[in-house]
Design a protein around this motif. Structure first.
Motif, mmCIF file in Angstrom:
data_model
loop_
_atom_site.group_PDB
_atom_site.id
_atom_site.type_symbol
_atom_site.label_atom_id
_atom_site.label_comp_id
_atom_site.label_asym_id
_atom_site.label_seq_id
_atom_site.Cartn_x
_atom_site.Cartn_y
_atom_site.Cartn_z
ATOM 1 N N THR A 171 0.840 -1.204 0.000
ATOM 2 C CA THR A 171 0.000 0.000 0.000
ATOM 3 C C THR A 171 0.875 1.254 0.000
ATOM 4 N N ASN A 172 1.341 1.686 1.167
ATOM 5 C CA ASN A 172 2.150 2.905 1.221
ATOM 6 C C ASN A 172 3.553 2.668 0.679
ATOM 7 N N TYR A 205 6.824 5.308 0.350
ATOM 8 C CA TYR A 205 7.116 6.689 0.735
ATOM 9 C C TYR A 205 8.605 6.869 0.996
ATOM 10 N N LEU A 215 0.639 7.552 7.450
ATOM 11 C CA LEU A 215 0.509 7.384 6.003
ATOM 12 C C LEU A 215 -0.719 6.526 5.712
ATOM 13 N N SER A 234 -2.677 4.864 2.125
ATOM 14 C CA SER A 234 -2.753 4.729 0.663
ATOM 15 C C SER A 234 -3.660 3.563 0.308
ATOM 16 N N SER A 278 -3.278 7.900 -4.667
ATOM 17 C CA SER A 278 -2.862 9.018 -3.819
ATOM 18 C C SER A 278 -2.315 8.506 -2.495
ATOM 19 N N GLN A 279 -1.754 9.427 -1.719
ATOM 20 C CA GLN A 279 -1.244 9.081 -0.397
ATOM 21 C C GLN A 279 -1.552 10.217 0.566
#
Length: 764
Positions: A198-199, A201, A262, A264, A487-488
């Motif tokens: 998912t995230n 970063y 975070l 996402s 998006s995040q």
């Protein structure tokens, strides 16, 4: 091999590891001893390419470098490279022409001595950053005159994991020791997992992410003609939820902590969960838009129209003195309707004056009778209101009164003639956003890049609750953006105490509020994520700057000055803090000086400085990378414009880093090289020294000679000193209020009793 062939000895040198990794540094040495580093010009790194394959937590890193000998004589080098604790070197080789020669690996336990020898002889404090890392060394010979030497290194490691979050680090920072900027530098990470990713970063670099599937992604960072000075840090989260949530904390014992949240969505999400949106495109067709601006605007709008989903509702309004609607009401984005809208946009001519008030009221009226979720206006203008209602406050009230459906407005100001206060306030009151397209920037690229990110809404009316610990100073707080596919959401805040935490993130999907939960914890003490504190401070400063600029809240200036000083974050109003005399000035005097600058600046609503102030505040509010990383890369994005003129404040420190970047009143990009925050301490460059911001006016110092036995004694007992010492000559005050000055003069040696007295009560 014969004497003229490659002579290669690789020694594994073990010291206290930090978990960071690095590519190699090639130092020139003298033959025949091959261990004495000569104070000669370093080799140039021509290119540096890294390919990383990560499967869940197993990472295989392959480093490929070419070094160039700029001299007219054959040379030998010592190749030194830090690696992660627990990693396994699987291959080390050099190339003689097209032939690859593989070397032998030998174990030795002498890394600290090697680094001390290099630092003493090269007298380069930046090398102290690597003194306590796991290290390998290789002798490299021959490196032909005016020729190249290619070196490859492969190693594997287990990526550290906490909860669902993995952290991979690759240290690009050693490349600052290249004699010249690198022609080509690229890191490619191929990420594979058994559970959905998912995230993704990076707090240090602006990365490109290609999400191939839920279980696979490619991450790339690349640059040309650069000297990288910051380690690349990558976080990724593995989660089976539709929205993956991650929580990372930083806390110094006895003080409030900082957290980074975070969120996402997954890549392979059910298409039925992508929500239809309602969007009105409103763009300026006044006379000032004639030529290239109107052409690029048409291309931008047509791109956005082409990305609409068939169940979206849309309309297009062009305006000068009179708004003109393509359709009388919003229509579904069928192929026929989109084609008709594109044809209408292509036929627009630019002429007349600017009636923003009437255009915005017409746009808001289009949403009457619809639901209150996922309603957006994309608004482009290059000017100020000149026809009809021209008073900014009246326009704001009119637009707010006509908004009955929670419409979010995304405004793009084109050029320098726009009223930034009006556009920013319109976006602020609608919980939207503003961006500006400078002259010579490409409108189409900027607008289409934005719209591509908001084309597929998943959750609207997003709310986040943190249960279990007390949180405060959260940015953003109440006005959270919708969550879109790809998006995040990034939230930063402070927390008290520590312990188990329950995060609840909720939003509207298919007219139903869905809630996603993360059970995690926030640490009582964790000092390895200090970038979170800087990101939080930067975002708070951005929020405060907007309040000061748009709402005349000048009482907030003292907080901006305090944050700027404590966290080493430069702004256009506080750059004077690095002045030679600033360390003797009380906080209230600094605030008074900042107020003078602010009082003049807030009067500027248009022109390049108006745009610069809005851009500075926005960049801070949306800061996703540590300010030092931003300073290295500069602000910018996919705008298609040449870089603005650049000004550097002060001299670059030995570690080649800077404190941040902003735009000044002349629209120049200012790189603040005279301030840095290292391990939660701010240092200002004053004369030949870097001074701790917490120094007192009458501070007494113990003078320690740089690179002496005394210096290395303190480094061994107080490892944080190595980070501070990378600045060069430095004056700092320890936790016990003991002042230390490290420079060309001072003690060469310390007795054990003297060293203990200096560091008494100081935690290592």
């Amino acid at each position: 091999m014969c004497g003229r062939c490659v002579a290669l000895i690789l020694a594994a040198l073990v010291v206290l590891g930090t978990g960071a990794i690095a590519d190699g540094i090639l130092f020139p040495v003298e033959r025949p001893h091959s261990t004495i580093v000569v104070p000669d010009e370093l080799f140039t790194v021509k290119y540096h390419r890294v390919n990383v394959d990560i499967n869940d937590q197993v990472a295989v890193t392959k480093v490929d470098q070419i070094f160039h000998n700029d001299t007219s004589r054959e040379r030998e080098g010592m190749y030194v490279f830090p690696v992660p604790e627990g990693s396994a070197i699987t291959k080390f080789s050099m190339f003689a022409g097209a032939n690859e020669n593989v070397g032998k690996i030998l174990d030795k336990n002498e890394a600290r001595g090697i680094y001390e020898s290099i630092v003493r002889q090269r007298r380069d404090p930046a090398l102290l950053e690597y003194i306590d890392r796991n290290t390998f060394r290789a002798s490299v010979f021959p490196i032909p005159a005016n020729g190249d030497k290619r070196i490859r290194l492969d190693y594997s490691e287990i990526v550290k994991k906490s909860g669902n979050t993995c952290r991979y680090v690759y240290s690009l920072s050693t490349e600052r020791f290249s004699a010249r900027p690198l022609e080509d530098c690229k890191v490619t990470i191929h990420l594979h997992a058994k559970h959905p990713i998912t995230n993704i970063y990076s707090p240090t670099h602006t990365i490109d992410i290609e999400r191939i599937s839920d279980l696979e992604a490619n991450i790339t960072w690349s640059a040309k003609d650069v000297k990288p000075d910051t380690d690349l840090v990558l976080y990724y989260t593995l989660s089976n939820d539709d929205i993956g949530i991650d929580l990372i904390g930083h806390k110094v014992a006895g003080k409030d902590g900082y957290y980074l949240l975070l969120a996402s969505p997954r890549v392979e999400i059910d298409r039925s969960k992508v929500q239809p949106k309602k969007v009105i495109f409103v763009f300026d067709r006044t006379g000032s838009m004639a030529g290239n601006k109107i052409d690029q605007t048409k291309e931008a709008i047509n791109f956005c129209l082409g990305t609409l989903r068939s169940d979206d509702l849309f309309n297009v309004i062009t305006f000068n003195e009179t708004p003109k609607l393509v359709f009388s009401e919003m229509r579904k984005a069928t192929k026929e309707n989109v084609k008709a809208a594109i044809s209408a946009v292509d036929g627009v001519d630019a002429s007349g004056g600017t009636d923003i008030d009437l255009a915005m009221k017409k746009a808001m009226k289009q949403f009457a009778g619809t639901g209150t979720e996922r309603n957006y206006i994309v608004f482009l203008t290059d000017g100020q209101p000149t026809v009809g209602t021209v008073d900014n406050e009246v326009i704001l009230k009119d637009v707010k009164a006509s908004d009955t459906r929670n419409v979010k407005l995304f405004a793009f100001g084109v050029g320098y003639d726009v009223n930034t206060h009006l556009l920013d306030k319109l976006a602020e009151q609608s919980k939207g956003d503003t961006d500006y397209v400078r002259p010579n920037e490409n409108i189409e690229i900027k607008v289409s890049s934005f719209f591509g990110k908001v084309s597929e809404p998943l959750l609207s009316d997003v709310k986040v609750k943190v249960n279990g610990v007390e949180v405060s100073d959260v940015f953003p707080s109440d006005d959270l953006p919708d969550i879109f596919k790809g998006s995040q959401l990034i939230i930063l805040g402070r927390y008290k105490s520590s312990g188990k935490v329950k995060i609840e993130l909720s939003g509207i999907s298919n007219d139903t509020r869905r809630t996603f939960v993360l059970n995690s914890s926030l640490p009582a003490e964790e000092d390895s994520n200090d970038f979170i504190a800087q990101l939080w401070a930067s975002r708070k400063i951005g929020y405060l700057l907007d309040q000061i600029r748009l709402h005349s809240s000048t009482e907030l200036i003292d907080e901006v000055v305090r944050l700027s000083k404590e966290y080493g974050i430069p702004t256009e109003y506080t750059s004077f803090l690095a002045d030679d005399r600033a360390n003797t000035v009380a906080l209230d005097a600094s605030v008074a000086r900042a107020k003078v600058l602010v009082d003049e600046a807030v009067k500027v609503e248009t022109g390049s400085y108006g745009v610069a102030q809005s851009t500075n505040a926005r960049n801070s509010r949306f800061q996703a990378q540590a300010p030092q990383a931003t300073a290295s890369a500069g602000y910018g994005g996919p705008s298609g414009a040449a870089a603005p003129p650049q000004v550097v404040l002060g001299k670059m420190a030995a570690n080649s880093r800077a404190g941040g970047v902003y735009f000044d009143s002349q629209n120049r990009q200012v790189v603040a090289a005279n301030v840095q925050n290292i391990a939660m301490r701010t240092f200002y460059q004053r004369g030949d020294y870097w001074e701790d911001a917490d120094l007192k006016k009458d501070q007494k110092f113990v003078q320690i000679k740089q690179f002496s036995d005394a210096h290395f004694q303190l480094l061994a007992k107080y490892p944080k000193l190595a980070q501070y010492s990378t600045l060069g000559n430095v004056r700092l005050v320890l936790e016990n209020n003991q002042g230390i000055e490290i420079g060309p003069q001072g003690k060469d040696k310390l007795t054990d009793a003297e060293a203990k007295a200096i560091l008494k009560g100081v935690s290592s």
